[in-house]
Design a protein around this motif. Sequence first.
Motif, PDB file in Angstrom:
ATOM      1  N   SER A  10       3.481   5.909  -2.653  1.00  0.00           N
ATOM      2  CA  SER A  10       4.607   6.679  -2.878  1.00  0.00           C
ATOM      3  C   SER A  10       5.025   6.872  -4.629  1.00  0.00           C
ATOM      4  O   SER A  10       5.390   8.024  -4.658  1.00  0.00           O
ATOM      5  N   ARG A  11       4.330   6.189  -5.350  1.00  0.00           N
ATOM      6  CA  ARG A  11       4.577   6.453  -6.547  1.00  0.00           C
ATOM      7  C   ARG A  11       3.585   7.543  -7.170  1.00  0.00           C
ATOM      8  O   ARG A  11       4.008   7.595  -8.552  1.00  0.00           O
ATOM      9  N   LEU A  12       2.670   7.727  -6.504  1.00  0.00           N
ATOM     10  CA  LEU A  12       1.679   8.690  -7.213  1.00  0.00           C
ATOM     11  C   LEU A  12       2.271  10.052  -7.036  1.00  0.00           C
ATOM     12  O   LEU A  12       3.114  10.377  -6.389  1.00  0.00           O
ATOM     13  N   GLU A  13       1.689  10.656  -8.149  1.00  0.00           N
ATOM     14  CA  GLU A  13       2.348  12.421  -8.296  1.00  0.00           C
ATOM     15  C   GLU A  13       2.078  13.078  -7.371  1.00  0.00           C
ATOM     16  O   GLU A  13       1.006  13.132  -6.418  1.00  0.00           O
ATOM     17  N   ASP A  14       3.181  13.833  -6.867  1.00  0.00           N
ATOM     18  CA  ASP A  14       3.268  14.886  -5.623  1.00  0.00           C
ATOM     19  C   ASP A  14       2.684  13.934  -4.318  1.00  0.00           C
ATOM     20  O   ASP A  14       2.007  14.618  -3.566  1.00  0.00           O
ATOM     21  N   SER A  15       3.045  12.921  -4.307  1.00  0.00           N
ATOM     22  CA  SER A  15       2.720  12.238  -2.798  1.00  0.00           C
ATOM     23  C   SER A  15       3.596  12.565  -1.740  1.00  0.00           C
ATOM     24  O   SER A  15       4.609  12.489  -1.762  1.00  0.00           O
ATOM     25  N   ALA A  54       0.723  -1.180  -0.102  1.00  0.00           N
ATOM     26  CA  ALA A  54       0.137  -0.169  -0.166  1.00  0.00           C
ATOM     27  C   ALA A  54       0.927   1.182   0.120  1.00  0.00           C
ATOM     28  O   ALA A  54       0.587   2.367  -0.711  1.00  0.00           O
ATOM     29  N   LEU A  55       1.881   1.210   0.579  1.00  0.00           N
ATOM     30  CA  LEU A  55       2.606   2.467   0.966  1.00  0.00           C
ATOM     31  C   LEU A  55       3.394   2.723  -0.221  1.00  0.00           C
ATOM     32  O   LEU A  55       3.820   3.952  -0.682  1.00  0.00           O
ATOM     33  N   ASP A  56       4.224   1.612  -0.745  1.00  0.00           N
ATOM     34  CA  ASP A  56       5.099   1.577  -2.285  1.00  0.00           C
ATOM     35  C   ASP A  56       3.969   2.323  -3.276  1.00  0.00           C
ATOM     36  O   ASP A  56       4.568   3.047  -3.960  1.00  0.00           O
ATOM     37  N   ALA A  57       2.698   1.731  -3.259  1.00  0.00           N
ATOM     38  CA  ALA A  57       2.055   2.333  -4.419  1.00  0.00           C
ATOM     39  C   ALA A  57       1.637   3.703  -4.228  1.00  0.00           C
ATOM     40  O   ALA A  57       1.384   4.552  -5.224  1.00  0.00           O
ATOM     41  N   LEU A  80      -3.046   3.676   5.151  1.00  0.00           N
ATOM     42  CA  LEU A  80      -3.142   2.050   5.840  1.00  0.00           C
ATOM     43  C   LEU A  80      -4.601   2.138   6.063  1.00  0.00           C
ATOM     44  O   LEU A  80      -4.979   1.252   6.239  1.00  0.00           O
ATOM     45  N   GLN A  81      -5.346   3.232   6.411  1.00  0.00           N
ATOM     46  CA  GLN A  81      -6.990   3.321   6.378  1.00  0.00           C
ATOM     47  C   GLN A  81      -7.643   3.380   5.052  1.00  0.00           C
ATOM     48  O   GLN A  81      -8.879   3.232   5.020  1.00  0.00           O
ATOM     49  N   THR A  82      -6.832   3.508   3.833  1.00  0.00           N
ATOM     50  CA  THR A  82      -7.312   3.449   2.580  1.00  0.00           C
ATOM     51  C   THR A  82      -7.818   5.006   2.399  1.00  0.00           C
ATOM     52  O   THR A  82      -8.439   5.116   1.275  1.00  0.00           O
ATOM     53  N   PHE A  83      -7.573   6.053   2.788  1.00  0.00           N
ATOM     54  CA  PHE A  83      -7.782   7.365   2.639  1.00  0.00           C
ATOM     55  C   PHE A  83      -6.636   7.649   1.259  1.00  0.00           C
ATOM     56  O   PHE A  83      -5.875   6.914   1.268  1.00  0.00           O
ATOM     57  N   PRO A  84      -7.166   8.838   0.319  1.00  0.00           N
ATOM     58  CA  PRO A  84      -6.283   8.755  -0.532  1.00  0.00           C
ATOM     59  C   PRO A  84      -4.896   9.567  -0.109  1.00  0.00           C
ATOM     60  O   PRO A  84      -4.998  10.122   0.992  1.00  0.00           O
ATOM     61  N   HIS A  85      -3.919   9.126  -0.725  1.00  0.00           N
ATOM     62  CA  HIS A  85      -2.509   9.775  -0.298  1.00  0.00           C
ATOM     63  C   HIS A  85      -2.103  11.046  -0.026  1.00  0.00           C
ATOM     64  O   HIS A  85      -1.642  11.451   0.937  1.00  0.00           O
TER      65      HIS A  85
END
Length: 437
Positions: free
Chosen positions: A269-274, A264-267, A348-353
């Motif tokens: 971290s790869r998003l724009e401006d995360s 979850a954290l890897d995914a 980890l709660q599945t809120f958007p990054h």
Amino acid sequence: MNLEAHACHFDGVRILDLFAGPGGLDVAAHFLKFKSIGIELDQNACETRYAAGLPTIHADVRVMRETRFDEIPKSVDVLAGGPPCQSFSVAGNGAGRRALDTVKQFIHRLVSGENEATIDEDLLALGDPRTALVLEPLRWLLKAIETNGRNPYEVIVLEQVPAVLPLWEVYAKLLRGGEGKLEGVKYEAECWELKTEQFGVPQTRTRAVLVARLAGQGAIEPIRATHLPFDLYRGKRDAAQPDVLLTDCAIPGAKQRWISMAGALDAASRLEDSPVDVSRFRAGDKTEFFVVSNYGSGGDPKKRGRRLSSEPAFTVTGKISRNKIYRSIAEYEANRSDRFTIPESGVLQTFPHNFPWSGKDQAQQVGNAVPPRLGMHVLSTALHGRPPSDEELMAANSWPSVSEAISEELRHLGCGDQSQCPPESHKITRLRRSPAP
């Protein structure tokens, strides 16, 4: 509240979220294309909601029901909420768990039409006042039935800790029966215990969920899990080959493996401006760490639970910022630990990054929230009769930006001149005068 001035925020609102917190169910509703409005007591959670663009009324749900019910948009036909769990949670004081049979009696007393002033007086004897809040969804339904110009809610969605499941079962039986103050109003109603990791949430957390829909709209379908339970694999943690944890998920229709913290954290971290950066946990091309729970066993820190980064997180609570993270046994022995950041805890709660956590006590806000991904599965089943689509789930990774102007409009909607906000919830800070020129 000036409804006309904020009509744009009320247009098409269908979902009323009681005890809304920072917006777990509202975030789920957003990605399912439903508009919602939440009632929230905590000013800090309200600040997060304003920053996220979520319509909010800063108030006590009891006060709203008793004296401000007319402010709820008449377009609302879905009642949702997760009453505070502290008195029922195993981590709480246990007052609610001890009073389960008594609370069941209160549910029957409310539906039978007994004088509410007498019921309110008796509720004081429960000790922890939060225990009585589990009755609020029922009282809101009865209020809607009794109020001219209002209709019974078409759909009811409730969630709480597993200890509350017996109360949801009483709710469901009465909703199906349509007797007493519910005379002529019948629902199809079902309740379950759901494990969050079985719905793509990277943590183990069990919730008691009730879904009810007015009779005549078809049976309520089960909320079908999409992922495997973590419990099946606890004993295989130390296997030499981690691949033994991967069942053959390539089989069409088979459930996926649960989502790990690292995944979850890897995914994210790869998003724009995360704001999520897991580089500090990198070991070669892998993200590797282990988490030591803040909760001990019998007061012995050495017996505190551990989770590997290749596993789901422990239940995310308001104490998540106290969990210690180590990259290696050497770091553990040297007591060199790290902590999850608020954006990481939110993921980890599945809120958007990029969810705009605001106000104080942000770790508590994160821990109090309904995981949005679980919320999407529950709401979609209740309102669409199907699980959320892959496209809807994919869209839930990022939150749209909200202008300060919109946040200020929502703050005015929720707090106005603060005269109707909960007492002492807004601290007045005196402005320093600029020195004379």
